[in-house]
Design a protein around this motif. Structure first.
Motif, PDB file in Angstrom:
ATOM      1  N   ASP A 146       0.521  -1.099   0.092  1.00  0.00           N
ATOM      2  CA  ASP A 146       0.078   0.338   0.213  1.00  0.00           C
ATOM      3  C   ASP A 146       0.765   1.163  -0.124  1.00  0.00           C
ATOM      4  O   ASP A 146       1.162   2.281   1.336  1.00  0.00           O
ATOM      5  CB  ASP A 146      -1.550   0.327   1.470  1.00  0.00           C
ATOM      6  CG  ASP A 146      -2.136  -1.043   1.111  1.00  0.00           C
ATOM      7  OD1 ASP A 146      -2.973  -0.864  -0.133  1.00  0.00           O
ATOM      8  OD2 ASP A 146      -2.988  -1.318   2.348  1.00  0.00           O
ATOM      9  N   GLU A 165      -0.347   4.522   0.487  1.00  0.00           N
ATOM     10  CA  GLU A 165      -1.309   4.996   1.794  1.00  0.00           C
ATOM     11  C   GLU A 165       0.129   5.430   3.108  1.00  0.00           C
ATOM     12  O   GLU A 165      -0.569   6.115   3.621  1.00  0.00           O
ATOM     13  CB  GLU A 165      -1.416   3.937   2.301  1.00  0.00           C
ATOM     14  CG  GLU A 165      -3.326   3.178   1.530  1.00  0.00           C
ATOM     15  CD  GLU A 165      -3.819   1.915   2.238  1.00  0.00           C
ATOM     16  OE1 GLU A 165      -3.864   2.100   3.539  1.00  0.00           O
ATOM     17  OE2 GLU A 165      -5.197   1.362   1.758  1.00  0.00           O
ATOM     18  N   PRO A 206     -11.790  -2.892  -0.635  1.00  0.00           N
ATOM     19  CA  PRO A 206     -10.566  -2.484  -0.369  1.00  0.00           C
ATOM     20  C   PRO A 206     -10.148  -2.867  -2.052  1.00  0.00           C
ATOM     21  O   PRO A 206     -10.759  -4.219  -2.809  1.00  0.00           O
ATOM     22  CB  PRO A 206      -9.983  -3.534   0.463  1.00  0.00           C
ATOM     23  CG  PRO A 206     -10.701  -5.092   0.673  1.00  0.00           C
ATOM     24  CD  PRO A 206     -12.025  -3.916   0.353  1.00  0.00           C
ATOM     25  N   SER A 207      -8.526  -2.205  -1.972  1.00  0.00           N
ATOM     26  CA  SER A 207      -8.157  -2.827  -3.473  1.00  0.00           C
ATOM     27  C   SER A 207      -6.266  -2.455  -3.334  1.00  0.00           C
ATOM     28  O   SER A 207      -6.077  -1.973  -2.106  1.00  0.00           O
ATOM     29  CB  SER A 207      -8.495  -1.886  -4.748  1.00  0.00           C
ATOM     30  OG  SER A 207      -8.370  -0.465  -4.483  1.00  0.00           O
ATOM     31  N   HIS A 251      -5.292   0.845  -3.075  1.00  0.00           N
ATOM     32  CA  HIS A 251      -6.434   1.850  -3.186  1.00  0.00           C
ATOM     33  C   HIS A 251      -6.091   2.405  -4.946  1.00  0.00           C
ATOM     34  O   HIS A 251      -6.045   3.285  -4.623  1.00  0.00           O
ATOM     35  CB  HIS A 251      -5.901   3.015  -1.751  1.00  0.00           C
ATOM     36  CG  HIS A 251      -7.082   3.767  -2.091  1.00  0.00           C
ATOM     37  ND1 HIS A 251      -8.609   2.768  -1.351  1.00  0.00           N
ATOM     38  CD2 HIS A 251      -7.522   5.199  -1.782  1.00  0.00           C
ATOM     39  CE1 HIS A 251      -9.322   3.797  -1.495  1.00  0.00           C
ATOM     40  NE2 HIS A 251      -8.795   5.369  -1.764  1.00  0.00           N
ATOM     41  N   GLU A 304      -8.827   0.884  -6.428  1.00  0.00           N
ATOM     42  CA  GLU A 304     -10.088   0.701  -6.983  1.00  0.00           C
ATOM     43  C   GLU A 304     -10.855   1.133  -8.564  1.00  0.00           C
ATOM     44  O   GLU A 304     -11.318   1.547  -9.223  1.00  0.00           O
ATOM     45  CB  GLU A 304     -10.553   2.112  -6.570  1.00  0.00           C
ATOM     46  CG  GLU A 304     -10.763   2.406  -5.077  1.00  0.00           C
ATOM     47  CD  GLU A 304     -10.633   3.794  -4.718  1.00  0.00           C
ATOM     48  OE1 GLU A 304     -12.268   4.740  -4.344  1.00  0.00           O
ATOM     49  OE2 GLU A 304     -10.325   5.209  -4.695  1.00  0.00           O
ATOM     50  N   SER A 309      -9.871  -7.760  -6.779  1.00  0.00           N
ATOM     51  CA  SER A 309     -10.053  -6.503  -6.238  1.00  0.00           C
ATOM     52  C   SER A 309     -11.651  -6.626  -6.001  1.00  0.00           C
ATOM     53  O   SER A 309     -12.611  -6.447  -5.195  1.00  0.00           O
ATOM     54  CB  SER A 309      -9.232  -5.048  -6.711  1.00  0.00           C
ATOM     55  OG  SER A 309      -8.060  -4.868  -5.723  1.00  0.00           O
ATOM     56  N   ARG A 340     -12.150   0.134   6.598  1.00  0.00           N
ATOM     57  CA  ARG A 340     -10.790   0.558   7.058  1.00  0.00           C
ATOM     58  C   ARG A 340     -10.115  -0.800   6.801  1.00  0.00           C
ATOM     59  O   ARG A 340     -10.641  -1.939   7.470  1.00  0.00           O
ATOM     60  CB  ARG A 340     -10.613   1.882   6.966  1.00  0.00           C
ATOM     61  CG  ARG A 340     -11.606   2.305   6.934  1.00  0.00           C
ATOM     62  CD  ARG A 340     -11.203   3.127   5.566  1.00  0.00           C
ATOM     63  NE  ARG A 340      -9.926   3.275   4.899  1.00  0.00           N
ATOM     64  CZ  ARG A 340      -8.839   4.665   5.349  1.00  0.00           C
ATOM     65  NH1 ARG A 340     -10.131   5.599   6.351  1.00  0.00           N
ATOM     66  NH2 ARG A 340      -7.793   4.312   5.210  1.00  0.00           N
ATOM     67  N   SER A 341      -9.132  -1.094   5.875  1.00  0.00           N
ATOM     68  CA  SER A 341      -7.969  -1.798   6.176  1.00  0.00           C
ATOM     69  C   SER A 341      -7.627  -1.088   7.563  1.00  0.00           C
ATOM     70  O   SER A 341      -6.590  -0.833   7.756  1.00  0.00           O
ATOM     71  CB  SER A 341      -7.164  -2.159   5.359  1.00  0.00           C
ATOM     72  OG  SER A 341      -7.847  -2.448   3.951  1.00  0.00           O
ATOM     73  N   ARG A 359     -12.647   7.975  -1.039  1.00  0.00           N
ATOM     74  CA  ARG A 359     -13.069   6.991  -2.144  1.00  0.00           C
ATOM     75  C   ARG A 359     -13.596   7.573  -2.955  1.00  0.00           C
ATOM     76  O   ARG A 359     -13.905   8.766  -3.142  1.00  0.00           O
ATOM     77  CB  ARG A 359     -14.219   6.309  -1.817  1.00  0.00           C
ATOM     78  CG  ARG A 359     -13.758   4.577  -0.142  1.00  0.00           C
ATOM     79  CD  ARG A 359     -14.002   3.857  -0.580  1.00  0.00           C
ATOM     80  NE  ARG A 359     -13.509   2.802   0.826  1.00  0.00           N
ATOM     81  CZ  ARG A 359     -13.914   2.770   2.090  1.00  0.00           C
ATOM     82  NH1 ARG A 359     -15.128   2.723   2.717  1.00  0.00           N
ATOM     83  NH2 ARG A 359     -13.695   1.966   2.803  1.00  0.00           N
TER      84      ARG A 359
END
Lengths: 295, 295
Positions: free
Chosen positions: A71, A74, A133-134, A137, A139, A222, B107-108, B285
């Motif tokens: 991630d 993130e 979730p992916s 993130h 998406e 995902s 959320r993760s 998102r």
């Protein structure tokens, strides 16, 4: 004659050089062919959707991204506290039981009512699917919701045409005597009848602001997880669907719906109320002990 | 001298034949190598989990089964009426909004509390995941729930070891100067701390009563959909997890947990309450308009 005798070794040598060259060329051709054909093993596997075999993760030359668990995106964001609601144990148990009961009533339903369904409900269902979730993130999903009758009919024509080919190819092998029973299978009336068709595309890559491609790792996992959440959301509002993977229809449906090259059709879900005379096969699910191992 | 002169063409011819043979052999070796290497393109792609690249659908020689939409197994079953609960439109809209709110809080979470969680809740969550649809109703999933501390710790060792290799390989390319920041990423404390680890295996094939293999079409999509339903069920009871795909750990974890050869690790989910000081990255998102197209 003496001259001929002297020249003989030269002629033989030239001949041999020509032979070597011919040999060399024929070998090269064989090699080149071998290289080509190994890359494209074209066997008849009618159940494999070649459009989905994109091997995004394997062929990509982009190494800029992290995989799912890392991630990278993130990591660079600031963190904020997270305190979701907490339920006392008895309530937790009750909620887990209720949600299981709700979801255990879900079935794949091919008999869908033409009655209209509020668009706002469908939008909330798609919003809910978008909470999945992916990988990093990204998406990587596009939900195309088709309500237009002409487009639904064109989708039906494309799907039925391909399905008929799929069935007939396979019937050639095994089910020649059973045409009538199978016939009902490639006729997909629900594609015309259902108030909505949801076509779920996976984005195999993204496009960065600088125009470069960005690999979407684990995009199929995902998007499938997102579909699981979508099915939960549909079940929660009393709508039905059948999870289908229209074999080999991806390119035609992508063209029809004008989706870009990075989007591949993963699933097609007709959505609506069940019809009054809806039936489902009388099947069972595996017991908990057949799907869970406790260590 | 005359004899030598007469023999010269013969000697030259023999030499040329030898040259041709040498050429031919060297070409064959090259070809054989080309064939071998094309089959196994060994590039350094640290983010690709080779254990998951099983290409079940492509390599299988079993053509006995139907794909997802055809549902051969279901065709042979008698049908029964299906009449799920139906909600009036306002209630439907309300339910869709509530479920979206619930799921949008998901959320993760990497900060998991060691507090115990009732096993009955976990069992209901797994039962719920088992209601997912699957290609030809093969239900190709195994959920291994690990509560045993020693096994959790061994899993952590395996995952961290592989993660460290993954990070260091990639750091060699890009992040040499940032060891300290990355270090936190291959340390997965939650694998020891979380009361449960759920390891989700996809069954790439089944075994029929006669011992023959039965291909599980679309097993990865099916199991991922099931995981989406599992995430919904966890969120519904106030538990958290992080959806992870432990890169290249599959074979070791399969061996540790004594899973059979047809099971491949798809996902690993540590499950529990969030810890009191849990934080999540402050991410957004996509809007509905960025994920939905209405036709």
């Amino acid at each position: 004659m003496a001259l001929f005798s002297t020249l003989t070794p030269v002629i033989v040598a030239i001949l041999c050089v020509i032979i070597v060259f011919l040999f060399k060329n024929s070998k090269w051709t064989e090699c080149a062919l071998a290289k080509k054909t190994v890359h494209l093993p074209k066997e008849s596997k009618p159940w494999v959707d070649e459009d989905l075999q994109d091997d995004t993760e394997i062929n990509s030359e982009n190494t800029e991204d992290d995989d799912w668990i890392h991630d990278a995106g993130e990591e660079e964001l600031p963190h904020i506290p997270y305190a979701p609601p907490r339920y006392p144990e008895p309530e937790m148990l009750e909620r887990s039981q209720q949600f299981y009961s709700l979801m255990n009533q879900r079935r794949s339903v091919r008999f869908i009512s033409p009655e209209p369904v509020p668009r706002a409900v469908i939008e909330n269902v798609i919003r809910t699917a978008g909470t999945a979730p992916s990988g990093a993130h990204t998406e990587p999903w596009t939900f195309v919701v088709v309500a237009d009758a002409d487009t639904k009919h064109r989708i039906r024509e494309i799907v039925e045409e391909e399905e008929e080919i799929n069935y007939k190819q396979r019937m050639g092998d095994k089910w020649v005597n059973d045409l009538q029973r199978l016939r009902t299978n490639w006729v997909k009336e629900y594609l015309d009848v259902a108030p909505y068709l949801i076509l779920i595309f996976k984005q195999t890559y993204g496009v960065l602001p600088n125009g470069k491609k960005k690999t979407h790792y684990y995009n199929e996992i995902s998007v499938s997880i997102s579909c699981g959440i979508l099915l939960s959301a549909l079940q929660n509002v009393g709508l039905v669907t059948v999870t289908s993977t229209p074999l080999n229809c991806g390119p035609q449906l992508r063209a029809l719906l004008r989706r870009p090259a990075n989007e591949k059709l993963l699933l097609l879900l007709p959505v609506g109320y069940p019809s009054n005379d809806a039936t489902v096969p009388d099947l069972n699910r595996k017991d908990l002990n057949d799907i869970m191992v406790f260590v």
